[in-house]
Motif scaffolding. Sequence first.
Motif, PDB file in Angstrom:
ATOM      1  N   ASN B 143      41.304  29.635  61.922  1.00 19.34           N
ATOM      2  CA  ASN B 143      40.145  29.622  62.814  1.00 19.34           C
ATOM      3  C   ASN B 143      39.424  30.969  62.779  1.00 19.34           C
ATOM      4  OD1 ASN B 143      39.439  27.225  64.438  1.00 19.34           O
ATOM      5  ND2 ASN B 143      41.607  27.255  64.967  1.00 19.34           N
ATOM      6  N   HIS B 144      40.193  32.050  62.811  1.00 16.59           N
ATOM      7  CA  HIS B 144      39.582  33.383  62.759  1.00 16.59           C
ATOM      8  C   HIS B 144      38.773  33.547  61.478  1.00 16.59           C
ATOM      9  CE1 HIS B 144      41.010  35.611  66.215  1.00 16.59           C
ATOM     10  NE2 HIS B 144      42.256  35.232  66.012  1.00 16.59           N
ATOM     11  N   VAL B 145      39.403  33.206  60.368  1.00 16.52           N
ATOM     12  CA  VAL B 145      38.794  33.511  59.073  1.00 16.52           C
ATOM     13  C   VAL B 145      37.701  32.507  58.720  1.00 16.52           C
ATOM     14  CG1 VAL B 145      39.235  33.680  56.590  1.00 16.52           C
ATOM     15  CG2 VAL B 145      40.829  34.717  58.238  1.00 16.52           C
ATOM     16  N   HIS B 146      38.038  31.218  58.778  1.00 17.55           N
ATOM     17  CA  HIS B 146      37.110  30.221  58.240  1.00 17.55           C
ATOM     18  C   HIS B 146      36.054  29.776  59.235  1.00 17.55           C
ATOM     19  CE1 HIS B 146      39.240  30.152  54.545  1.00 17.55           C
ATOM     20  NE2 HIS B 146      40.337  29.636  55.053  1.00 17.55           N
ATOM     21  N   TYR B 148      35.212  31.672  62.320  1.00 20.90           N
ATOM     22  CA  TYR B 148      34.495  32.781  62.971  1.00 20.90           C
ATOM     23  C   TYR B 148      34.246  33.986  62.078  1.00 20.90           C
ATOM     24  CZ  TYR B 148      34.899  30.214  67.268  1.00 20.90           C
ATOM     25  OH  TYR B 148      34.775  29.245  68.218  1.00 20.90           O
ATOM     26  N   GLY B 149      34.852  34.006  60.889  1.00 20.28           N
ATOM     27  CA  GLY B 149      34.627  35.144  60.005  1.00 20.28           C
ATOM     28  C   GLY B 149      35.185  36.453  60.539  1.00 20.28           C
ATOM     29  N   HIS B 150      36.241  36.386  61.353  1.00 24.69           N
ATOM     30  CA  HIS B 150      36.862  37.621  61.855  1.00 24.69           C
ATOM     31  C   HIS B 150      37.738  38.238  60.774  1.00 24.69           C
ATOM     32  CE1 HIS B 150      36.757  35.784  66.187  1.00 24.69           C
ATOM     33  NE2 HIS B 150      35.584  36.251  65.827  1.00 24.69           N
TER      34      HIS B 150
END
Lengths: 471, 412
Positions: B143-146, B148-150
């Motif tokens: 979720n962070h990476v894909h 929200y791009g965190h």
Amino acid sequence: MSPNQPAAAPADVFDVAVVGAGVVGSAVARELSGYRLRVALVDARHDVGDVTSKANTAILHTGFDAKPGSLEARLVHDGYLLLTDYAESVGIPVERTGALLVAWNAEQHESLPGLRDKAEANGYHETFLIDADAVYEREPHLGPGALGGLVVPGESIICPWTTTLAYATEAKARGVELLLGRTVTGADVGADATTLQTSAGPIRARWVVNAAGLGSDHLDRAFGHDRFTITPRRGELFVFDKLTRPLVSEVLLPVPSAKGKGVLISPTIYGNVMLGPTAEDLTDRTDTSTSAEGFAQLLDKGRTILPELLAQEVTATYAGLRAATEHSDYVVDVDPAQRYLCLGGIRSTGLTSSMALAQHAADLLGGAGLDLVPVPDAELPEPPRMPYIGESGVRPFADPERIASDPAYGEIVCFCERVTRGEIRDALASAIPPTDRGGLARRTRATNGRCQGFYCGAHVDDLLNGGKGHA
Amino acid sequence: MREQRRTRVAIVGGGPAGLTAAKALAGTEDVLVIEREAEAGGIPRHSNHWGYGVRDLRTVTTGPAYARRLAEGADEAGAELMTSAMVTGWDGRTLEVTSPNGLVSVEADAVVLATGARERPRTARRIPGDRPAGVYTTGELQNHVHVYGHSVGTRAVVVGSELVSWSAVMTLRHAGARTVLMTSARSEADTYAAVGLAGRVAFGVPVATRTTVERVIGKGRVTGVEVLDHATGRSRMVACDSVVFTADWIPDHELAVKLGLNLQPGSLAPLVDTALRTQAPGVFAAGNLLHPVDTADNAALDGRRVAASVRRWLSGARNLADGVPVHAAEPLTWIAPGLVRPGDPAPVGGRLVAWTSEYVRFPTVVAVQDGREIGRVRTPWPAAPGRIFRIPFSLLAGLDPSGSAVEVRLAS
Ligand SMILES: Cc1cc2nc3c(=O)[nH]c(=O)nc-3n(C[C@H](O)[C@H](O)[C@H](O)COP(=O)(O)OP(=O)(O)OC[C@H]3O[C@@H](n4cnc5c(N)ncnc54)[C@H](O)[C@@H]3O)c2cc1C
Ligand SMILES: Cc1cc2nc3c(=O)[nH]c(=O)nc-3n(C[C@H](O)[C@H](O)[C@H](O)COP(=O)(O)OP(=O)(O)OC[C@H]3O[C@@H](n4cnc5c(N)ncnc54)[C@H](O)[C@@H]3O)c2cc1C
């Protein structure tokens, strides 16, 4: 201008600086904000209630088992009544679950009547003894071997996070200056004012209150005293999944022994079940880590009390540090010459006693020469109404009027804990906003549930960072 | 103030299982899918890599594309997708739903639970230490990476060595983080038998077998983990700025538990028969809620099966024959479906699904009922920890419908 801005005081000198924005310091600041005083509430952390006050067992004690005649016994007894009323008025979640002390061996069983007598001596008259059958009738999931019990109907569970926040929020609304991110490193007592050296510049105040918890002995030494040393006494805890809540209906207390209060099992105000705390003396005052040994000890103790609980899912684990000292009572002392009040060694009951301790602090300061002129009620702002994060009342996600008035209260972000975007937005816009995920969790419970962020962690971080949205 | 509404079929969860069931039912029934995320699609929405859709759509696509296709399919078939809507409670017939539009009580003639499964977080695994930031599950990581791009750090330790663990490695790589160590509690043979070798070669990730993470260290952000090598008994520190706890699945069974549905002891999934009925009349279950955790296409195939069963229920079929419970025995930790009724269809795909704690290259599966061996099959595929082990249903051909529970195990 706030009602507390006395025109006469030079702008750079506070009347009182309270060092430590835990539950104790925040209560003291709130109490003092009811007088015409310019007050600063100073803390090393970037949030209030971010040390021991956030990591305890969250029980509002009647004080039935305190040491009769001690200051702690009196303040816990009074604090219980004061905080029960205050909680009602500002919306701090409290549930009067009652407690059951369970005797597991003959020695414990024989000590129960003595505990009842002690409760009487402490001015608490509601306890009663029950036999083994009655114990199992109340708590059918209890492990085998209970011989009898003592019921303490007044013991309650409370939200420790909302408590500290409510005090600090009200203090701030009444003009207290909240100075966070400032570690006090030294104190120079001058003729009219004391200069506190901090990591972010000096703070000058005529009076200083030491409510520095685990750091209270260091600050006390900075004032030239040598009367107590803090030993951080770690308490580790398990928080079990909310699905276990039906296993227990009240606080299950062990019979206290010479070694302390022992391990309890308690429902939490959020609807979980908690097992803990351990008691272990450390040297590192910042070590709030959990340990394999602590876990093993808890599981061992828990197995006797509530065997079914142990196989269930654990939602969270944490540890808190009690500010233990070589003294059996709180170290409370005012030094009129230094215009300095020490509230040290508030070890294992400070949440309960906080309001009584704050009143006692005001009395001591007044007695030592601080001019206490009450601000008329009409001039004080309304007490805050705190966001409700308990399980027994109605939360926004279940409140049709709230959602109708603002659809953000119908938009659930943290699914496990049913925390809505409206609540997160409100927390971020509140008088004392969170600065990290932990702070947001203490205000809303977001990410505190069983998935610990599997579903919502990234979304919550996004909202915390201003809601930039999808990549 | 609660809006009331009725529907023939309510499906809780708009992942592959729920959406596929919705599409299959929508032609003839009035179907409402209730999904708590803002978009339907379930886990594949944030699993941004190839490998989706093989068995159900007969194609290979990425997670997000797969999720979109399933959602569009259900929508075009006429199912109503209610998103940002969470079922917070129910009594088996009426669902309490919260959404920005208000509170709704949805009364349904049939309910399908398709709420999926999640990974146990570090706390549930009872791993002590500090509580720093940078500790993830694969779900949160993706979720962070894909979504929200965190950023998620630069040096990661991945705990676990299942399919999903490699999915985590891919996500980390995509986010610019190097996996400095992958730990597997299993032996070398069992670890590589799962999927390790291919992954190791493809990613160059060092894998420590028979190794567990014993402690998480770091104030503020994670700075390292303490790992224990069970072969040597030695502990060491591994410096990292993120830790991903992968696999160790648990079904999202809150609603099932609240209704008092029987659970399968090994998986904690609700107990169903081969038609995917739970013990509560009119309540069905599908997808990874039942078998944590299978691939998305198999969850979707459950959706088709459950649609047929729902249709039968809606047409008035009642009077179920008593079923025979099916239990897993060592080294199998669970088996599903856990109930076989005479007259019911064979399980989805003609296979029972199970989970094993040991690797067996050439397994022989044995079924025992009332002390008697009633079936034995060899599978050409191994039983490998960390992935579903499929057992041909012919194993139970000799089952006595009036007999007692069947035990399924691997012959030694
Ligand atoms: C495991 C456990 C269980 C407990 N259970 C209960 C319970 O059930 N009921 C109950 O009533 N009580 C309980 N307690 C006790 C209660 O939590 C404490 O008594 C209370 O939180 C103490 O509050 P405090 O404000 O004194 O300390 P803290 O919350 O520690 O606050 C002190 C503050 O001072 C700040 N500080 C310290 N040094 C400096 C410095 N040099 N400069 C600036 N700031 C500084 C710190 O940052 C901190 O914020 C429990 C405690 C523990 C550990
Ligand atoms: C990291 C990762 C990588 C994977 N990689 C692959 C792969 O490459 N190929 C592959 O085939 N499979 C892969 N899988 C497995 C695949 O994602 C699952 O098999 C599939 O998503 C299962 O579908 P499902 O419908 O059962 O559950 P889910 O996809 O989990 O969907 C359940 C849905 O229910 C919703 N829900 C739950 N409770 C409620 C409630 N109370 N109210 C409303 N809605 C609710 C959830 O929001 C969710 O959308 C992977 C899984 C993970 C975690």
